[in-house]
Design a protein around this motif. Sequence first.
Motif, short mmCIF file in Angstrom:
data_model
loop_
_atom_site.label_atom_id
_atom_site.label_comp_id
_atom_site.label_asym_id
_atom_site.label_seq_id
_atom_site.Cartn_x
_atom_site.Cartn_y
_atom_site.Cartn_z
N TYR A 10 19.67 -7.28 35.06
CA TYR A 10 18.27 -7.11 35.47
C TYR A 10 17.46 -6.43 34.37
CZ TYR A 10 14.21 -5.39 38.05
OH TYR A 10 12.92 -5.11 38.44
N THR A 11 18.04 -5.41 33.74
CA THR A 11 17.35 -4.72 32.65
C THR A 11 17.06 -5.67 31.49
OG1 THR A 11 18.43 -2.62 33.24
CG2 THR A 11 17.52 -2.81 31.02
N VAL A 12 18.04 -6.49 31.13
CA VAL A 12 17.85 -7.45 30.05
C VAL A 12 16.75 -8.45 30.41
CG1 VAL A 12 18.95 -9.21 28.63
CG2 VAL A 12 20.24 -7.21 29.32
N ALA A 13 16.75 -8.89 31.67
CA ALA A 13 15.73 -9.85 32.11
C ALA A 13 14.33 -9.25 32.03
CB ALA A 13 16.03 -10.30 33.54
N VAL A 14 14.17 -8.02 32.48
CA VAL A 14 12.86 -7.37 32.44
C VAL A 14 12.38 -7.18 31.01
CG1 VAL A 14 11.65 -5.21 32.96
CG2 VAL A 14 13.12 -6.25 34.68
N VAL A 15 13.30 -6.76 30.12
CA VAL A 15 12.93 -6.57 28.71
C VAL A 15 12.48 -7.88 28.09
CG1 VAL A 15 13.82 -5.97 26.44
CG2 VAL A 15 14.37 -4.54 28.40
N GLN A 16 13.20 -8.96 28.36
CA GLN A 16 12.84 -10.26 27.77
C GLN A 16 11.52 -10.77 28.32
OE1 GLN A 16 15.81 -13.28 27.67
NE2 GLN A 16 17.26 -12.08 26.48
N ILE A 17 11.24 -10.51 29.59
CA ILE A 17 9.95 -10.93 30.16
C ILE A 17 8.81 -10.22 29.46
CG2 ILE A 17 8.54 -10.79 32.25
CD1 ILE A 17 11.09 -11.31 33.86
N ARG A 18 9.03 -8.99 29.02
CA ARG A 18 7.99 -8.22 28.34
C ARG A 18 7.86 -8.59 26.86
NH1 ARG A 18 9.42 -2.20 30.80
NH2 ARG A 18 8.78 -2.63 32.96
N MET A 19 8.76 -9.45 26.36
CA MET A 19 8.71 -9.89 24.96
C MET A 19 8.15 -11.31 24.91
SD MET A 19 12.46 -8.46 23.78
CE MET A 19 12.28 -9.04 22.09
N TYR A 53 11.71 -19.06 29.50
CA TYR A 53 12.37 -19.54 30.72
C TYR A 53 11.64 -19.02 31.95
CZ TYR A 53 16.19 -20.57 33.96
OH TYR A 53 16.95 -21.05 35.02
N TYR A 54 11.20 -17.77 31.91
CA TYR A 54 10.45 -17.18 33.03
C TYR A 54 9.13 -17.92 33.27
CZ TYR A 54 7.76 -13.60 35.55
OH TYR A 54 6.97 -12.93 36.45
N ASP A 55 8.40 -18.20 32.19
CA ASP A 55 7.13 -18.93 32.32
C ASP A 55 7.36 -20.34 32.86
OD1 ASP A 55 5.74 -16.77 31.36
OD2 ASP A 55 5.72 -17.48 29.28
N LYS A 56 8.47 -20.95 32.48
CA LYS A 56 8.79 -22.28 32.99
C LYS A 56 8.98 -22.25 34.50
CE LYS A 56 12.50 -25.72 32.79
NZ LYS A 56 13.82 -26.06 32.18
N LYS A 57 9.66 -21.22 35.00
CA LYS A 57 9.89 -21.11 36.44
C LYS A 57 8.58 -20.81 37.18
CE LYS A 57 14.18 -22.06 36.36
NZ LYS A 57 14.66 -23.32 36.98
N ILE A 58 7.74 -20.02 36.57
CA ILE A 58 6.44 -19.74 37.18
C ILE A 58 5.62 -21.03 37.28
CG2 ILE A 58 4.22 -18.58 36.84
CD1 ILE A 58 6.33 -16.69 37.86
N ALA A 59 5.66 -21.86 36.21
CA ALA A 59 4.94 -23.13 36.21
C ALA A 59 5.48 -24.08 37.28
CB ALA A 59 5.04 -23.78 34.83
N ALA A 105 7.69 -13.52 22.70
CA ALA A 105 8.34 -14.51 21.84
C ALA A 105 9.80 -14.76 22.20
CB ALA A 105 8.24 -14.08 20.38
N SER A 106 10.32 -14.10 23.24
CA SER A 106 11.74 -14.23 23.57
C SER A 106 12.00 -15.52 24.33
CB SER A 106 12.20 -13.04 24.41
OG SER A 106 11.60 -13.07 25.69
N ALA A 107 13.27 -15.97 24.24
CA ALA A 107 13.67 -17.17 24.98
C ALA A 107 13.61 -16.92 26.49
CB ALA A 107 15.08 -17.59 24.57
#
Length: 353
Positions: A287-296, A304-310, A298-300
């Motif tokens: 969960y911590t890794v996921a939250v950090v990547q969402i805040r970055m 992936y998060y934006d794709k799921k939101i779309a 340029a991260s992969a």
Amino acid sequence: MIVIGIDPHKSSHTATAVDPATNTDLGSIRIDATLTGYKTLIAWAKAWPTRKWAIENAEGLGHHLAQWLLVLGEVVLDVPTTATARVRELSRGGRRKNDRIDAAAAACVAALQGDARPVDPEGPADVLALLDERRTNLSNSRTRLVNQLHALLRQLLVGGAPTSLTAAAATALLRGFRVRSEVERARVGLCRDLIADIRRLDSQLAANEKQMAQTLDEHGTRLREVDGIGAVTAARLIGRTGRASRFPTAAAYANYNGSAPVQIASADTDRHRLSRYGDRQLNSALYTVAVVQIRMPASAGRGYYDKKIAEGKKPAAARRALKRHLSDHVWRIMLADEKRRCRLNEADPTRAA
């Protein structure tokens, strides 16, 4: 080959030898959980030169014996308690239970059911697990001390202290404070004691992280190349996962760490709910890794998060989907690292030693 099942307890262990071909009980012995008892057990087992050991809960009460046998070059299998319970339930006598039956059940499972898995000698993953547990204890102690310091400063200063309190910040706050009574003098003295304790814990936490980084370098892992995974998170992932190859698929690992969603038992088969099962410490790390990547941006992971939101998912559902995706990614990296270490050890046997 004879299978010797072990039912371990805190003060004693019971061993039962079983012939897997006929499922015949060949004999049993009960020993004290001491070095003398271990030697007695090995002397008794020499009656069967070709043997392997099946220890119920080899990661728990049977851990010490399992590692001692591995040092002697014995083949040791870990049998889960749930598997031996099934054997007892299906055996003659229904719900009969004693140590000898439990030991025989462990041997039967190892020989016939396929639920047992080989026990590995302790290595860097166990070191990381110990360091992670130590860090958790240090962090909990530091949080408790900071809360006590907050309470004292609130009684001394108008408005108390800022939320993100450090030892340096607390020292600066006390530097300009003028004592007006004996009670305030006692409070200031306690604050200084707490600040000294917090500094000591900060030093220990820094040393702990440094030791984690050194162990990870020796372990040889690429986890820290993933956005959001530093030394502390990588140590928790490896320490709590252990041998990645013990999970046959990425889905099995996701089920183990609780990131796999649970399908709702209804006619609407497309709906899922959050899983509350699995290793919660592993789940928290993902969960911590996921939250950090969402805040970055340029991260992969953010992509992936934006794709799921779309696709129409809500933010919480998209975050859970990313956590599940990261579980697969982390498992593949750890599995590849393990295979690479095996190849290196085969090419250079002295390296494994």
